[in-house]
Design a protein around this motif. Structure first.
Motif, PDB file in Angstrom:
ATOM      1  N   PHE A  60      14.993   5.413   6.076  1.00  7.35           N
ATOM      2  CA  PHE A  60      13.735   5.299   5.336  1.00  7.35           C
ATOM      3  C   PHE A  60      13.397   6.643   4.698  1.00  7.35           C
ATOM      4  CE2 PHE A  60      13.446   2.448   9.103  1.00  7.35           C
ATOM      5  CZ  PHE A  60      13.634   1.256   8.414  1.00  7.35           C
ATOM      6  N   SER A  64       9.025  -4.699  -1.797  1.00  8.45           N
ATOM      7  CA  SER A  64       8.552  -5.992  -1.277  1.00  8.45           C
ATOM      8  C   SER A  64       8.110  -6.969  -2.351  1.00  8.45           C
ATOM      9  CB  SER A  64       7.363  -5.756  -0.342  1.00  8.45           C
ATOM     10  OG  SER A  64       7.748  -4.926   0.706  1.00  8.45           O
ATOM     11  N   PHE A  71       1.126 -12.859   1.397  1.00 11.70           N
ATOM     12  CA  PHE A  71       0.377 -11.722   1.946  1.00 11.70           C
ATOM     13  C   PHE A  71      -1.114 -11.775   1.575  1.00 11.70           C
ATOM     14  CE2 PHE A  71       4.648  -9.643   2.544  1.00 11.70           C
ATOM     15  CZ  PHE A  71       4.549  -9.613   3.930  1.00 11.70           C
ATOM     16  N   GLY A  95       3.879   0.603   7.368  1.00  9.90           N
ATOM     17  CA  GLY A  95       4.989   0.093   6.541  1.00  9.90           C
ATOM     18  C   GLY A  95       4.499  -0.662   5.322  1.00  9.90           C
ATOM     19  N   ASN A 137       4.945  -0.247   2.192  1.00  5.03           N
ATOM     20  CA  ASN A 137       5.916  -0.422   1.111  1.00  5.03           C
ATOM     21  C   ASN A 137       5.225  -0.254  -0.250  1.00  5.03           C
ATOM     22  OD1 ASN A 137       7.904  -2.179  -0.690  1.00  5.03           O
ATOM     23  ND2 ASN A 137       9.038  -1.585   1.136  1.00  5.03           N
ATOM     24  N   VAL A 146       0.533   3.553   5.683  1.00  3.01           N
ATOM     25  CA  VAL A 146       1.399   4.604   6.235  1.00  3.01           C
ATOM     26  C   VAL A 146       2.832   4.170   5.937  1.00  3.01           C
ATOM     27  CG1 VAL A 146       1.982   5.958   8.277  1.00  3.01           C
ATOM     28  CG2 VAL A 146      -0.273   4.900   8.088  1.00  3.01           C
ATOM     29  N   GLU A 147       3.500   4.907   5.065  1.00  2.00           N
ATOM     30  CA  GLU A 147       4.807   4.451   4.570  1.00  2.00           C
ATOM     31  C   GLU A 147       5.733   5.667   4.387  1.00  2.00           C
ATOM     32  OE1 GLU A 147       6.600   1.480   3.725  1.00  2.00           O
ATOM     33  OE2 GLU A 147       7.976   3.196   3.528  1.00  2.00           O
ATOM     34  N   PRO A 148       6.819   5.746   5.169  1.00  2.00           N
ATOM     35  CA  PRO A 148       7.693   6.927   5.108  1.00  2.00           C
ATOM     36  C   PRO A 148       8.648   6.966   3.915  1.00  2.00           C
ATOM     37  CG  PRO A 148       8.531   5.363   6.720  1.00  2.00           C
ATOM     38  CD  PRO A 148       7.236   4.809   6.223  1.00  2.00           C
ATOM     39  N   SER A 149       8.934   5.819   3.299  1.00  6.29           N
ATOM     40  CA  SER A 149       9.910   5.811   2.202  1.00  6.29           C
ATOM     41  C   SER A 149       9.196   6.137   0.893  1.00  6.29           C
ATOM     42  CB  SER A 149      10.597   4.449   2.107  1.00  6.29           C
ATOM     43  OG  SER A 149      11.289   4.178   3.297  1.00  6.29           O
ATOM     44  N   PHE A 151       5.917   8.548   8.860  1.00  6.22           N
ATOM     45  CA  PHE A 151       6.280   7.554   9.860  1.00  6.22           C
ATOM     46  C   PHE A 151       5.056   7.361  10.745  1.00  6.22           C
ATOM     47  CE2 PHE A 151      10.468   9.011   8.631  1.00  6.22           C
ATOM     48  CZ  PHE A 151      11.214   7.840   8.676  1.00  6.22           C
ATOM     49  N   PHE A 152       4.725   6.129  11.066  1.00  9.69           N
ATOM     50  CA  PHE A 152       3.624   5.893  12.000  1.00  9.69           C
ATOM     51  C   PHE A 152       4.155   6.049  13.415  1.00  9.69           C
ATOM     52  CE2 PHE A 152       0.935   3.397  14.777  1.00  9.69           C
ATOM     53  CZ  PHE A 152      -0.318   3.833  14.384  1.00  9.69           C
ATOM     54  N   ALA A 167       3.911  -5.847   8.540  1.00 12.54           N
ATOM     55  CA  ALA A 167       4.796  -7.006   8.357  1.00 12.54           C
ATOM     56  C   ALA A 167       6.215  -6.509   8.203  1.00 12.54           C
ATOM     57  CB  ALA A 167       4.390  -7.806   7.120  1.00 12.54           C
ATOM     58  N   ASN A 168       7.109  -7.098   8.947  1.00 13.74           N
ATOM     59  CA  ASN A 168       8.528  -6.751   8.855  1.00 13.74           C
ATOM     60  C   ASN A 168       8.731  -5.261   9.023  1.00 13.74           C
ATOM     61  OD1 ASN A 168       9.202  -9.535   8.134  1.00 13.74           O
ATOM     62  ND2 ASN A 168       7.980  -9.047   6.338  1.00 13.74           N
ATOM     63  N   VAL A 169       8.011  -4.673   9.930  1.00  7.90           N
ATOM     64  CA  VAL A 169       8.113  -3.231  10.175  1.00  7.90           C
ATOM     65  C   VAL A 169       8.047  -2.888  11.659  1.00  7.90           C
ATOM     66  CG1 VAL A 169       5.629  -2.887   9.784  1.00  7.90           C
ATOM     67  CG2 VAL A 169       7.170  -0.950   9.624  1.00  7.90           C
ATOM     68  N   ILE A 184      10.832  -0.139  14.332  1.00 11.05           N
ATOM     69  CA  ILE A 184      10.448   1.171  14.876  1.00 11.05           C
ATOM     70  C   ILE A 184      11.019   1.322  16.290  1.00 11.05           C
ATOM     71  CG2 ILE A 184       8.487   2.662  15.465  1.00 11.05           C
ATOM     72  CD1 ILE A 184       6.952   1.298  13.169  1.00 11.05           C
TER      73      ILE A 184
HETATM   74  N1  SAH Z   1       5.683  -4.628   4.897  1.00 12.18           N
HETATM   75  C1  SAH Z   1       6.615  -4.852   3.818  1.00 12.18           C
HETATM   76  C2  SAH Z   1       7.835  -3.935   3.906  1.00 12.18           C
HETATM   77  C3  SAH Z   1       8.856  -4.288   4.944  1.00 12.18           C
HETATM   78  S1  SAH Z   1      10.303  -3.242   4.871  1.00 12.18           S
HETATM   79  C4  SAH Z   1       7.025  -6.288   3.741  1.00 12.18           C
HETATM   80  O1  SAH Z   1       6.807  -7.054   4.678  1.00 12.18           O
HETATM   81  O2  SAH Z   1       7.640  -6.679   2.745  1.00 12.18           O
HETATM   82  C5  SAH Z   1       9.958  -2.106   6.175  1.00 12.18           C
HETATM   83  C6  SAH Z   1       9.097  -0.962   5.692  1.00 12.18           C
HETATM   84  O3  SAH Z   1       8.700  -0.217   6.858  1.00 12.18           O
HETATM   85  C7  SAH Z   1       9.828   0.018   4.791  1.00 12.18           C
HETATM   86  O4  SAH Z   1       9.063   0.218   3.637  1.00 12.18           O
HETATM   87  C8  SAH Z   1       9.959   1.275   5.635  1.00 12.18           C
HETATM   88  O5  SAH Z   1       9.947   2.460   4.890  1.00 12.18           O
HETATM   89  C9  SAH Z   1       8.767   1.162   6.566  1.00 12.18           C
HETATM   90  N2  SAH Z   1       8.863   1.874   7.871  1.00 12.18           N
HETATM   91  C10 SAH Z   1       9.939   2.096   8.636  1.00 12.18           C
HETATM   92  N3  SAH Z   1       9.613   2.798   9.757  1.00 12.18           N
HETATM   93  C11 SAH Z   1       8.278   3.032   9.691  1.00 12.18           C
HETATM   94  C12 SAH Z   1       7.351   3.717  10.520  1.00 12.18           C
HETATM   95  N4  SAH Z   1       7.707   4.311  11.668  1.00 12.18           N
HETATM   96  N5  SAH Z   1       6.058   3.777  10.131  1.00 12.18           N
HETATM   97  C13 SAH Z   1       5.651   3.171   8.987  1.00 12.18           C
HETATM   98  N6  SAH Z   1       6.489   2.508   8.156  1.00 12.18           N
HETATM   99  C14 SAH Z   1       7.798   2.434   8.498  1.00 12.18           C
END
Ligand code: SAH
Ligand code: TYD
Length: 394
Positions: free
Chosen positions: A44, A52, A62, A83, A85, A103-106, A124-125, A146-148, A152
């Motif tokens: 990331f 997304s 969403f 996350g 995105n 909070v988004e690390p990428s 990173f959270f 979601a999907n995050v 972790i």
């Molecule tokens: N929530 C969006 C993105 C999912 S992809 C969706 O559902 O479509 C996962 C995302 O989590 C990526 O953008 C990635 O950078 C982020 N991510 C990864 N580790 C994380 C952390 N420790 N804290 C916050 N975000 C994180």
């Protein structure tokens, strides 16, 4: 396996990183998780290519997620998203009378959200980030994701962070691919480096307990091939719905707490590979042209595990500019813009984004009318009938 979202240029082929991809089941806490992990900053960062908002259906989905969470707010709410995105969920909280923070690390995707005017911190959270954000912004009514959460690895630091951020009556609401659906559908391609945990209610209950948290609700979602939305709160602050208890009973009855279930899954995965390879090779021998539809991270598992390369699939089309012109991880299949598919339909399109199957099939009437057909491999390898719309579970 190579890095699932590591789409590369030809100059990068020689330095491509590979690691062991294996899943373990803990008979004591019932968690199912990867056994070898990649450093999160390798995955990331500013090159992360998953945006997304490429699915219109997910944008709608969403909106519904935000509405559900908002119903539980009191006055002057504050929502923190882990996350976030490109802002697909967060944008729904960016309205008068509601404070929001992502909070988004990428950086690649965080910048897209910032350009849309969404408050986003590139981080990173974890527990440490939570302490800083709590001091800066105060406690949150809801922490959402979601999907995050399954991405972790330091799950205890994450939960400590959630605990720090939440108001006493606040809620932690998140949704992730659900273990029960992965097993039921033999959706082995959900297993890749970013997906560290494959959550079930039995395993989550166990880990939340350590933090004084409990499952308040569990609600199945028909997205990403079968997800579960988990609502979590502090113990004795909420009246849990019966859904979580019922789900735990179903999981136990369905064998999610028995090692044999995972051994049987492994056997079905191997059969799924044989069936898909036989199907594709047969079509190729008949002189058919096959392309891939959607350069998903899931497909990195499928293509590498099945040994499917550019000799079988001419290219993969994808609408994400950051993936186009690159090559698929490991097998090095070219990724092309959607127009490459649209302008010269193949005989068959391997639906690598099968989780978006309904949306894609609804959009591709002219491909089907041209005689083209989709191939899916979830739950089994097959050519889809033109009338077959539901690819994922119902
Ligand atoms: N929530 C969006 C993105 C999912 S992809 C969706 O559902 O479509 C996962 C995302 O989590 C990526 O953008 C990635 O950078 C982020 N991510 C990864 N580790 C994380 C952390 N420790 N804290 C916050 N975000 C994180
Ligand atoms: P997705 O299945 O959401 O995720 P993952 O990478 O986690 O497996 O990825 C969908 C990919 O498919 C994404 O790169 C965008 C692409 N896509 C299309 O090219 N066309 C479409 O119509 C849709 C819905 C997605």
């Amino acid at each position: 396996m190579p890095i699932a979202n590591g789409f590369l240029t030809p100059e990068q082929f020689k330095m491509e990183q590979f690691s062991e991809l294996a899943v373990g089941y803990c008979p004591s806490c019932h968690m199912v998780q990867l056994t070898e992990l990649i450093e999160p900053s390798t995955l990331f960062n500013e090159s992360y290519p998953y945006f997304s908002s490429t699915s219109r259906r997910m944008v709608e989905h969403f909106k519904g997620f935000a509405q559900e969470v908002s119903q539980r707010f009191g006055a002057d709410p504050f929502v923190l998203e882990v996350g976030s995105n490109d802002g697909i969920l967060l944008q729904n909280f960016a309205r008068p009378g509601c404070r929001h923070l992502g909070v988004e690390p990428s950086r690649s995707v965080a910048e897209a959200a910032i350009q849309r005017g969404l408050n986003t911190t590139v981080d990173f959270f974890n527990e440490e980030t939570a302490r800083r954000l709590r001091a800066q912004h105060g406690p949150a009514d809801a922490v959402v994701g979601a999907n995050v959460i399954c991405h972790i690895p330091a799950i205890r630091s994450l939960l400590a962070g959630v605990e720090i951020m939440l108001k006493p009556h606040g809620l932690f609401v998140f949704e992730e691919p659900y273990l029960g659906d992965i097993i039921r559908l033999t959706a082995y391609d959900q297993i890749y480096d970013e997906h560290i945990f494959y959550f079930s209610a039995v395993a989550l209950r166990h880990v939340f307990d350590e933090f004084g948290l409990e499952i308040v609700d569990a609600s199945p979602q028909h997205v990403h091939g079968g997800s579960m939305r988990w609502t979590i709160g502090r113990k004795e602050q909420h009246q849990p719905t019966p859904a979580a208890e019922r789900l735990i009973e179903r999981e136990i009855d369905g064998g999610l707490t028995e090692a044999g279930t995972y051994q049987a899954f492994a056997q079905r995965v191997a059969s799924s590979r044989t069936a898909l390879v036989q199907l594709l090779e047969g079509l190729k021998q008949d002189g058919k042209r096959i392309t891939g539809y959607g350069a998903t991270s899931k497909s990195t598992t499928t293509l590498n595990y099945c040994g499917i390369g550019p000799d079988i699939i001419d290219f993969i089309s994808d609408t994400t500019p950051a993936k186009q012109g690159r090559f698929s991880p490991g097998r090095h299949i070219p990724i092309k813009p959607y127009e490459a598919f649209k302008n010269h339909y193949p005989d068959y399109a391997l639906l690598l984004a099968w989780n978006h199957g309904e949306e894609i099939i609804a959009n591709e009437g002219s491909f089907l009318a041209s005689g083209g057909r989709f191939i899916s491999y979830v739950p089994t390898a097959r050519v889809l009938e033109p009338s077959e719309h539901a690819v994922g579970p119902r």
